[in-house]
Motif scaffolding. Structure first.
Motif, mmCIF file in Angstrom:
data_model
loop_
_atom_site.group_PDB
_atom_site.id
_atom_site.type_symbol
_atom_site.label_atom_id
_atom_site.label_comp_id
_atom_site.label_asym_id
_atom_site.label_seq_id
_atom_site.Cartn_x
_atom_site.Cartn_y
_atom_site.Cartn_z
ATOM 1 N N ASP A 36 36.351 43.696 44.936
ATOM 2 C CA ASP A 36 35.675 42.761 44.048
ATOM 3 C C ASP A 36 34.208 42.782 44.439
ATOM 4 N N TYR A 37 33.373 43.294 43.545
ATOM 5 C CA TYR A 37 31.947 43.375 43.824
ATOM 6 C C TYR A 37 31.205 42.111 43.408
ATOM 7 N N GLY A 38 31.952 41.108 42.920
ATOM 8 C CA GLY A 38 31.343 39.834 42.567
ATOM 9 C C GLY A 38 30.597 39.846 41.254
ATOM 10 N N VAL A 39 30.936 40.774 40.365
ATOM 11 C CA VAL A 39 30.285 40.878 39.062
ATOM 12 C C VAL A 39 31.321 40.585 37.993
ATOM 13 N N ASP A 40 31.033 39.608 37.136
ATOM 14 C CA ASP A 40 31.973 39.281 36.070
ATOM 15 C C ASP A 40 32.199 40.484 35.165
ATOM 16 N N GLY A 41 33.455 40.719 34.811
ATOM 17 C CA GLY A 41 33.804 41.803 33.911
ATOM 18 C C GLY A 41 33.724 43.187 34.527
ATOM 19 N N GLN A 42 33.691 43.249 35.845
ATOM 20 C CA GLN A 42 33.529 44.543 36.506
ATOM 21 C C GLN A 42 34.726 45.456 36.305
ATOM 22 N N LEU A 43 34.447 46.740 36.288
ATOM 23 C CA LEU A 43 35.481 47.754 36.218
ATOM 24 C C LEU A 43 36.272 47.744 37.516
ATOM 25 N N GLY A 44 37.593 47.828 37.399
ATOM 26 C CA GLY A 44 38.449 47.913 38.579
ATOM 27 C C GLY A 44 39.260 46.668 38.859
ATOM 28 N N LEU A 45 38.971 45.550 38.186
ATOM 29 C CA LEU A 45 39.752 44.333 38.413
ATOM 30 C C LEU A 45 40.612 43.953 37.203
ATOM 31 N N TRP A 90 35.601 41.836 51.399
ATOM 32 C CA TRP A 90 34.178 42.022 51.610
ATOM 33 C C TRP A 90 33.378 41.004 50.822
ATOM 34 N N SER A 91 32.318 40.552 51.382
ATOM 35 C CA SER A 91 31.338 39.682 50.715
ATOM 36 C C SER A 91 31.960 38.476 50.024
ATOM 37 N N GLY A 92 32.970 37.909 50.636
ATOM 38 C CA GLY A 92 33.554 36.691 50.067
ATOM 39 C C GLY A 92 34.466 36.914 48.883
ATOM 40 N N SER A 93 34.917 38.146 48.665
ATOM 41 C CA SER A 93 35.738 38.403 47.485
ATOM 42 C C SER A 93 37.077 37.680 47.556
ATOM 43 N N ASP A 94 37.590 37.411 48.766
ATOM 44 C CA ASP A 94 38.831 36.649 48.865
ATOM 45 C C ASP A 94 38.676 35.290 48.190
ATOM 46 N N GLU A 95 37.524 34.652 48.414
ATOM 47 C CA GLU A 95 37.276 33.352 47.788
ATOM 48 C C GLU A 95 37.214 33.478 46.271
ATOM 49 N N ARG A 96 36.547 34.506 45.768
ATOM 50 C CA ARG A 96 36.475 34.721 44.317
ATOM 51 C C ARG A 96 37.858 35.022 43.754
ATOM 52 N N PHE A 97 38.626 35.851 44.473
ATOM 53 C CA PHE A 97 39.972 36.197 44.025
ATOM 54 C C PHE A 97 40.844 34.940 43.968
#
Length: 153
Positions: A36-45, A90-97
């Motif tokens: 999760d790169y923290g970008v809304d609508g990102q490719l891969g999620l 990475w970079s807090g993606s667990d929190e975003r997930f």
């Protein structure tokens, strides 16, 4: 020599490029379900790997349009394993997930159709989709990583 850097959504930026003007495309798109790169609508999620492959197909259609007839395209694409958590921390993606899961904005990846620790076969599915879409497949080059990071699978 003309050099331009385009930054933004790949499909939007590809639409700005004229037909048959590019000699070489080299890309390593985000692998499905791994980061999760923290970008809304990102490719891969995308919630399902088939959705990811559909978007990749749209990207490849546009890449084919902008490539010269003599152009080449190189895609570095890795795979994902079924079972377990496929997002990085990475970079807090667990929190975003976790937030997306609670808000129902992101659904867990469907794993019931594959045995745990089985590869999804995304690079192979992508490769076959490209051939089916009219790409000329000249070679498949494996990337052998002798000392890669350990994995639970």
């Amino acid at each position: 020599m003309n050099r331009t850097i385009l930054q933004g959504d790949v499909l939007e930026k590809l639409s700005e490029i004229k037909d048959e003007t590019i000699d070489v495309v080299i890309s390593s798109p985000p692998y499905w379900g791994l980061r999760d790169y923290g970008v809304d609508g990102q490719l891969g999620l995308e919630p399902d790997f088939r959705d990811y492959l559909k978007i990749m197909s749209k990207i490849m259609t546009q890449l084919k349009r902008v490539l010269k007839n003599t152009g080449t395209c190189w895609i570095n694409l890795g795979d994902t394993y079924a079972g377990g958590n496929n997002h990085s921390d990475w970079s807090g993606s667990d929190e975003r997930f976790d937030k997306r899961m609670k808000e129902n904005q992101y659904t867990a990846q469907p794993k019931k159709h594959l045995a745990a620790k089985s590869r999804y076969g995304i690079p192979e599915r992508f490769y076959i989709n490209c051939i089916d879409d009219g790409w000329i497949a000249r070679n498949h080059i494996p990337w052998y990583k002798a000392n890669s990071m350990p994995s639970s699978v």
